[in-house]
Structures are given as C-alpha cells and as structure tokens.
Design a protein around this motif. Structure first.
Motif, PDB file in Angstrom:
ATOM      1  N   MET A 169     -24.947 -16.007  -6.764  1.00 58.26           N
ATOM      2  CA  MET A 169     -25.091 -17.110  -5.861  1.00 58.26           C
ATOM      3  C   MET A 169     -23.466 -16.618  -5.180  1.00 58.26           C
ATOM      4  N   PRO A 170     -22.971 -16.666  -3.847  1.00 59.75           N
ATOM      5  CA  PRO A 170     -22.025 -15.940  -3.767  1.00 59.75           C
ATOM      6  C   PRO A 170     -20.142 -16.618  -4.264  1.00 59.75           C
ATOM      7  N   ARG A 171     -20.143 -16.261  -3.767  1.00 59.33           N
ATOM      8  CA  ARG A 171     -18.422 -16.248  -4.544  1.00 59.33           C
ATOM      9  C   ARG A 171     -17.256 -15.617  -3.210  1.00 59.33           C
ATOM     10  N   PHE A 172     -16.371 -15.844  -2.449  1.00 61.41           N
ATOM     11  CA  PHE A 172     -15.273 -15.277  -1.486  1.00 61.41           C
ATOM     12  C   PHE A 172     -14.398 -15.256  -2.675  1.00 61.41           C
ATOM     13  N   VAL A 173     -13.340 -13.883  -2.302  1.00 63.07           N
ATOM     14  CA  VAL A 173     -12.104 -13.601  -3.214  1.00 63.07           C
ATOM     15  C   VAL A 173     -11.145 -13.339  -2.561  1.00 63.07           C
ATOM     16  N   ALA A 174     -10.144 -14.000  -2.423  1.00 62.27           N
ATOM     17  CA  ALA A 174      -9.160 -13.208  -1.334  1.00 62.27           C
ATOM     18  C   ALA A 174      -7.714 -13.700  -2.495  1.00 62.27           C
ATOM     19  N   GLN A 175      -6.612 -12.532  -1.822  1.00 58.68           N
ATOM     20  CA  GLN A 175      -5.768 -12.816  -2.664  1.00 58.68           C
ATOM     21  C   GLN A 175      -5.112 -13.725  -1.736  1.00 58.68           C
ATOM     22  N   SER A 176      -3.413 -14.504  -1.589  1.00 54.72           N
ATOM     23  CA  SER A 176      -2.612 -14.916  -0.706  1.00 54.72           C
ATOM     24  C   SER A 176      -1.759 -14.051  -0.682  1.00 54.72           C
ATOM     25  N   ARG A 177      -1.354 -14.462   0.633  1.00 59.35           N
ATOM     26  CA  ARG A 177      -0.350 -12.936   1.210  1.00 59.35           C
ATOM     27  C   ARG A 177       1.395 -13.273   1.286  1.00 59.35           C
ATOM     28  N   ARG A 178       1.509 -12.582   0.364  1.00 56.78           N
ATOM     29  CA  ARG A 178       3.010 -11.932  -0.039  1.00 56.78           C
ATOM     30  C   ARG A 178       3.879 -11.532   0.889  1.00 56.78           C
ATOM     31  N   ALA A 179       5.275 -11.465   0.826  1.00 58.85           N
ATOM     32  CA  ALA A 179       6.488 -11.150   1.446  1.00 58.85           C
ATOM     33  C   ALA A 179       6.012  -9.897   2.302  1.00 58.85           C
ATOM     34  N   LYS A 180       6.511  -9.872   3.540  1.00 58.25           N
ATOM     35  CA  LYS A 180       6.481  -8.523   3.735  1.00 58.25           C
ATOM     36  C   LYS A 180       7.341  -7.125   3.923  1.00 58.25           C
ATOM     37  N   VAL A 181       8.049  -6.312   3.084  1.00 59.78           N
ATOM     38  CA  VAL A 181       8.763  -5.160   3.276  1.00 59.78           C
ATOM     39  C   VAL A 181       8.076  -3.701   4.357  1.00 59.78           C
ATOM     40  N   LEU A 182       6.745  -3.909   4.327  1.00 55.03           N
ATOM     41  CA  LEU A 182       6.631  -2.992   5.544  1.00 55.03           C
ATOM     42  C   LEU A 182       7.239  -3.107   7.022  1.00 55.03           C
ATOM     43  N   LEU A 183       7.353  -1.880   6.798  1.00 53.47           N
ATOM     44  CA  LEU A 183       8.586  -1.562   7.977  1.00 53.47           C
ATOM     45  C   LEU A 183       7.710  -0.178   8.505  1.00 53.47           C
ATOM     46  N   GLY A 184       6.647  -0.407   9.311  1.00 51.30           N
ATOM     47  CA  GLY A 184       5.812   0.398  10.280  1.00 51.30           C
ATOM     48  C   GLY A 184       4.607   0.807   9.074  1.00 51.30           C
ATOM     49  N   GLY A 185       2.814   0.991   9.212  1.00 52.33           N
ATOM     50  CA  GLY A 185       2.617   1.295   8.672  1.00 52.33           C
ATOM     51  C   GLY A 185       1.151   0.657   7.753  1.00 52.33           C
ATOM     52  N   ARG A 186       0.103   1.115   7.876  1.00 54.69           N
ATOM     53  CA  ARG A 186      -0.773  -0.375   6.902  1.00 54.69           C
ATOM     54  C   ARG A 186      -1.779   0.429   6.326  1.00 54.69           C
ATOM     55  N   LEU A 187      -1.587   0.281   4.946  1.00 55.19           N
ATOM     56  CA  LEU A 187      -2.886   0.977   3.918  1.00 55.19           C
ATOM     57  C   LEU A 187      -3.792   0.699   3.996  1.00 55.19           C
ATOM     58  N   ARG A 188      -4.348   2.429   4.006  1.00 54.19           N
ATOM     59  CA  ARG A 188      -5.924   2.647   4.077  1.00 54.19           C
ATOM     60  C   ARG A 188      -6.506   2.644   2.447  1.00 54.19           C
ATOM     61  N   LEU A 189      -7.104   2.469   2.333  1.00 47.93           N
ATOM     62  CA  LEU A 189      -8.165   2.837   0.791  1.00 47.93           C
ATOM     63  C   LEU A 189      -8.350   4.060   1.187  1.00 47.93           C
ATOM     64  N   GLU A 190      -8.292   4.631   0.881  1.00 51.37           N
ATOM     65  CA  GLU A 190      -9.332   6.545   0.449  1.00 51.37           C
ATOM     66  C   GLU A 190      -9.990   6.636  -0.552  1.00 51.37           C
ATOM     67  N   ALA A 191      -9.481   6.106  -1.617  1.00 47.68           N
ATOM     68  CA  ALA A 191     -10.409   6.445  -2.919  1.00 47.68           C
ATOM     69  C   ALA A 191     -10.149   5.189  -4.096  1.00 47.68           C
ATOM     70  N   VAL A 192     -11.302   4.769  -4.783  1.00 47.58           N
ATOM     71  CA  VAL A 192     -11.126   4.187  -6.309  1.00 47.58           C
ATOM     72  C   VAL A 192     -11.754   5.068  -7.241  1.00 47.58           C
ATOM     73  N   ALA A 193     -11.038   4.860  -8.560  1.00 47.78           N
ATOM     74  CA  ALA A 193     -11.732   5.790  -9.801  1.00 47.78           C
ATOM     75  C   ALA A 193     -11.799   4.688 -11.255  1.00 47.78           C
ATOM     76  N   VAL A 194     -12.785   4.745 -11.751  1.00 46.09           N
ATOM     77  CA  VAL A 194     -12.591   3.781 -12.885  1.00 46.09           C
ATOM     78  C   VAL A 194     -13.057   5.468 -13.865  1.00 46.09           C
ATOM     79  N   LYS A 195     -12.114   4.693 -15.101  1.00 44.38           N
ATOM     80  CA  LYS A 195     -12.267   5.040 -16.093  1.00 44.38           C
ATOM     81  C   LYS A 195     -12.082   3.991 -17.597  1.00 44.38           C
ATOM     82  N   ASN A 196     -13.213   4.135 -18.580  1.00 49.54           N
ATOM     83  CA  ASN A 196     -13.677   4.159 -19.799  1.00 49.54           C
ATOM     84  C   ASN A 196     -14.106   2.376 -18.972  1.00 49.54           C
ATOM     85  N   PHE A 197     -14.208   1.988 -18.085  1.00 45.98           N
ATOM     86  CA  PHE A 197     -14.648   0.619 -17.506  1.00 45.98           C
ATOM     87  C   PHE A 197     -16.171   0.691 -17.474  1.00 45.98           C
ATOM     88  N   ARG A 198     -16.486  -0.388 -17.962  1.00 46.62           N
ATOM     89  CA  ARG A 198     -18.103  -0.599 -18.211  1.00 46.62           C
ATOM     90  C   ARG A 198     -19.219   0.214 -19.190  1.00 46.62           C
TER      91      ARG A 198
END
Length: 624
Positions: A1-30
């Motif tokens: 069955m589906p499940r939605f997972v969401a992170q709560s928002r944190r205090a902002k310390v960003l001064l311009g810019g919006r992070l974009r995920l470019e890559a994910v790497a796994v090692k020794n995982f499963r």
C-alpha cells in the motif's frame, strides 16, 4: 500500500539559491556493495526487473533525508560484506551564494572549502551498525585544506580559532582580523599559508564543535516525499486508510502552524504544571510523607495529527478511503501535484523531490497516461524534481530516454546502475518488452515534444474542416521521432524501422541557420525521405492570436519572424492576475493549451493553411 513520507520544514538560513539533487550514491547498502552512483535530473526513472534494486535507491534517499517511515536498520548492511557500515551520499547544485555558519556571520560554501572540485555540495551520511541501533555520522566531501593546523578549522570554536590565529599570524596581522567573526579568522588562517594544499576529504560535520555546520546545512536540503506501493505490512497505516490525512500532515508542518501550536503547548504546559504544583502543595498539607518526592512533570507533547480529520467524498457520499486502491493512488498523486504547485506559488526557498514507486500499479492504461503527463509537468516546474521506478513497458516506453536509469544484475549477481545510452537501450527494451510498432509506414522527425503536439493539432484542424488529409492525432501509420531527445518507444521504433527502409519526413524550425544543411542532406537521399524548414520562425508562428487569448488570457500580436513564446511569457509576467512563466514554460502552454484550440478557419485566417496542407500531403504520399 502507498505511504507518503514528508520532512517537516526547518528554519531558513538560505540566502539565495535552491538546492537541486544531482546524484545519489550508495555503498554497502542492501544489495549494493561497491559504491553505485545514480545521476538525477528533473525527471528520473529507474527501470529494471522486479527485485533488482530499484526501490533500494528511493529508500536510500528516504533514509538520507530523514524519513519517518524508512529508517536505517542494521539489516541494511550488505550481507556479503565484512564491514559493519553503509553509506548514502548526495550531490547538490544550485547552491546559495551566502550562508551563516557561526552566529550571524555570513560566509559562503566556497570560502569555507566545503565544495567539491567542480563546485558541488556533496554530503555523505554513514551508519555504523555494530550496536543495537545504527549510529549516524555526517560528512561533507569536499576539496579541503590538508595542511597541518589548517585542516580542522571548521571544527574549532571561537576561542580555539583565536589561539590558532596567534600561533600562525604576526601580532600586527592578527590585529587586523575581526575576532568576533569565525569565518574571518578561518579565512585569515588559510590565507597565511603561501601554498595551501587542497585534497578531497570527508569533513565531519555532526559531532562536537562541527555540529553547527550540519545544523546550518540541514535546513537547506530539499523537501523529500516518498510514495511507496504494495507494502503489505503497512495496511493499517492511516495514510493508506485515508489519503487525505496527508493534507493534515502537510498543514501541521508549516512554520506558522508549528509556531502557533508551540504557543498552545507552552501555555498548556505552564497552566498544567502550575495546577500540578498547587495539587502537590495541598497534598503535602494532608500527607507530607505521601507528597515527599513527587515532582510535577509534563510527559509528552500532543500528537496533533490525531486530533483532526478530513476526507473527500463523492456526490454519492462515499468517502475516498472506501474506494479502490487505484483511486486512492490517484488521490495521492494529485496531492503531490497540488502540494508542489502550492510551494512554487508561495515562493518556497526549498526545492522539493517527489519519489514515486511504480505509479502504474492498479491503474487503468488511461490513468497511467494521465499520471505520466502529470509527472512530466511536475518535473518541469521550477524547484521540483520527480523520481520514478517502474518495470512496466507501457510506462517506460513513453518516457524520455535521457530520464531512464537501468538497473541490472552483473554476472556475480550484484546490481549495477547504468545510464540510458546506445549501449543499454537495446537491453532495456529487451528486458522490459518494449517493442516497435510494425504498422508504422513513415517517421516524422521533429525537434521536440511541443512540435509533436503542434503538428498533430494543425493536421487535426485541417481534417475537422472537412479536408481529406491524414490526421496525425489518430493515424498509427506515423511515428514521431524527437531529434532533440526522444522516448524509449520512439527510439526502438526508429532502430527497427531503419532496418526496414521506412522513409523519414523532417520538419525543422527556421530559427537556426545550420538546419538548412541537415535538410539538404535528407533531401539528397533516394529512399523517399523528405525534409524542409518552416517558412515562419517556428511552429508557434502558425497559431492565431485569438487562440492564444482564448486559451491563456493574454493578448499578443506577432509576425512570421517573432519569438512567440517569449512574447507570451512577457505578457503573462505583465499581467498581475496571471502566474508569471518563463519562455520555455510558455512554449509548453502553447503546445498543450493553445494548439488544440486551433480550428480550420483560424488556421486559414492566420495564413498558414497552405503550408501545413503541403506537409500533410507529403506525409500522405509516404504512407502509400
């Protein structure tokens, strides 16, 4: 069955810019032993057979971003490894220009040597599983100083930096440094070395004095939401029973709501503790021995989500949670889409990543098409990325080939992630069962998907006006090939049809001078292929201004050589009642919303009917 997972928002310390995920790497995982990296785009689809390791990538990301459902577990360590730890590493681009690491002193990731050699932010999380509970450590993998006394400055507090400053700088030079600013002292110390040596290293940022680094970096990470499918052990989850509980979860995660609830908790805690203290005082008067040692203690904060309820009901009064699993999944995806749109419209400084596992599950083919279009639209929104997994040939076959990542097992049984290219397309097609359509008689080669939508609509306008021509909206004798990046299905068809000598019809926009050479090359063939340039700047110049006004609510006037998407974008930005869009988004709006409204009379009035008719006649001849 589906499940939605969401992170709560944190205090902002960003001064311009919006992070974009470019890559994910796994090692020794499963199932993954050696480090495997997956490149991430705006839309990324991980394809492969069942149980090959597709969902592992999504769950690794969920663990990295702090999911409440997918937790790090000692069983996540690869069973064939002697090590007792696993790693998940994420690489980000579109970084903030400034960041606050110490008190209120501004600095930058570049000035603090926290970037890779290519200017990316690379964060590695490592879980050691030697104990009962995995222990997490966080590192920034960066091109960092390795010189003695200069390789640990980010781990030092203000007092230690002052001591180090006195050791390395002359008193006169040290006096010039602002000692209230840790970034200023670090910068002066690094500058004191004439030939600073930089090497890639893992800088720990989650323990002792370095904790402040992660506390400042963590709120910059994208908001991550995972939609899982078919997890029988989670049938009792509230999100499964009623998808609209996600709306409550999202509302409770808002900063202003959190602040308001924190105020309520504070008042209740204060009043309840005060009453408990008075009760204790009264008890002490009645029985001092019984009252001795009793202390008022506020046990737990309330679970707000359990106090609210909301549901969607149809006109017949049946709640959505009583409908089939396919319907509930559609509601969940609709929630994803609505939430992404809301964050974009409200100008959220955090990007959002939606990870959706096997979206085709329990869906009718018509709904699969709707979902696919929704995901592609979400991925084109600014600050939004979409990750999918699938083993469905129907879904994978109609996704852009550049978005595919292929997971297959090596000879030793370990999974390996491969990019979609000419070396893997054949294998993807074979494993998923994506087959060419042998009904196709000719290939229609255009630059991109917007041209496909436009050409289909224009041919349909002529047919709807009573002309006896081909209708590209429904005629299966023609397959579109996108020369600017096609889909797997189109690629398979192209490869297959080349071997059977199918003729090609090429249509290029007139705004690129080099296209004429390509047109000449195609026309020089002797296989019945044909190519031409549009006489107008591009396909959008064949639209009627009234169609644009009717569909988009803006008025523009243009000639044969004007940049229509740019004009529409400017008009929408100038209208305070409309959402401003970039020219590329305006181009998509024209393809999806305006071209389908073009009628026979509008095409004639716009002056493009004769030319479009000529294109259709050429295609009609090829089909014979």
């Amino acid at each position: 069955m589906p499940r939605f997972v969401a992170q709560s928002r944190r205090a902002k310390v960003l001064l311009g810019g919006r992070l974009r995920l470019e890559a994910v790497a796994v090692k020794n995982f499963r199932g993954y032993t050696d480090e495997q990296e997956v490149l991430i785009g705006d839309l990324t689809t991980i394809v492969g057979r069942n149980d090959v390791g597709k969902s592992t990538i999504l769950e690794a990301l969920a663990i990295f971003f702090g999911s409440e459902v997918v937790k790090a577990d000692a069983g996540d360590v690869n069973v064939d490894s002697d090590a007792q730890e696993f790693e998940v590493t994420c690489t980000f681009s579109e970084l903030p220009e400034k960041i606050v690491l110490d008190a209120q002193a501004e600095t930058s990731l570049k000035d603090e040597f926290l970037l890779t050699e290519t200017g990316r932010l690379r964060v590695r999380k490592r879980w050691t599983c030697s104990g009962a509970k995995p222990k997490e450590e966080v590192f920034v993998v960066c091109h960092h100083p390795v010189d003695d006394d200069l390789n640990d400055l980010l781990l030092l507090g203000n007092a230690a930096l002052k001591t180090r400053l006195g050791k390395h700088l002359e008193p006169a030079d040290s006096a010039e440094v602002n000692k209230a600013s840790n970034p200023a002292m670090r910068k002066a110390l690094w500058a004191s070395e004439a030939e600073l040596v930089l090497e890639e290293r893992d800088v720990p940022v989650s323990k002792e004095d370095s904790k402040r680094i992660w506390e400042r970096l963590a709120p910059l990470l994208p908001h991550f939401a995972l939609f899982q499918s078919d997890r029988s052990s989670r049938d009792s989850d509230s999100e499964v029973q009623d998808p609209m509980k996600l709306a409550i979860t999202a509302a409770l995660a808002e900063n202003d709501v959190q602040q308001a609830l924190a105020g309520v908790v504070s008042i209740v805690r204060e009043r309840a503790t005060e009453l408990a203290t008075r009760t204790h005082a009264a008890l002490e008067e009645l029985d001092p021995e019984l009252a001795d040692g009793l202390v008022a203690s506020f046990k737990n904060d309330p679970r707000w989500s359990s106090l609210f309820g909301v549901t969607l009901e149809g006109r017949n009064g049946i709640p959505i949670n009583k409908r089939g699993s396919g319907v509930r999944r559609l509601v969940l995806v609709s929630f994803f889409k609505a939430e992404a749109q809301r964050q974009i419209e409200e100008g959220s400084k955090r990007s959002v990543i939606y990870a959706i596992e096997e979206p085709e599950t329990s869906q009718h083919p018509r709904n699969q098409k709707i979902l696919l279009e929704s995901f592609q639209e979400m991925a084109q929104s600014e600050g939004c990325q979409v990750l999918l997994t699938t083993h469905s040939p129907g879904l994978a076959g109609h996704l852009p080939t550049e978005s595919l990542r292929f997971v297959a097992r090596n000879e030793d049984g370990t999974p390996q992630v491969r990019p979609a290219n000419e070396d893997t397309w054949d294998r993807i097609a074979q494993e998923l069962g994506v087959l060419p359509d042998d009904r196709v008689r000719a290939l229609v080669c255009v630059e991109g998907p917007n041209d496909v939508a436009g050409l289909k609509a224009l041919s349909g306008a002529l047919c709807d006006g009573g002309e006896s021509l081909i209708d590209l909206r429904t005629d299966n004798r023609f397959a579109f090939v996108l020369l600017g990046g096609g889909t797997l299905h189109q690629w398979v068809s192209e490869r297959y049809l080349k071997g059977f000598g199918r003729p090609e019809f090429h249509l290029y926009d007139n705004d690129v001078s080099s296209y004429q050479k390509a047109v000449d090359q195609v026309n020089s063939r002797s296989d019945g292929s044909s190519a031409r340039l549009t006489t107008r700047r591009e396909l959008e110049n064949y639209l009627h201004p009234d169609a644009i006004t009717s569909a988009l609510g803006v008025t523009v006037s243009f000639g044969p050589t004007d940049d229509v998407p740019a004009l529409v974008s400017a008009a929408m930005k100038a209208d305070p009642n409309l959402k401003p869009v970039k020219a590329q988004t305006a181009k998509r709006y024209l393809a999806e919303r305006v071209f389908p409204t073009m009628t026979h009379s509008l095409l004639i009035e716009a002056g493009g009917a004769d030319e479009v008719r000529n294109w259709m006649q050429a295609l009609q001849q090829m089909a014979k």
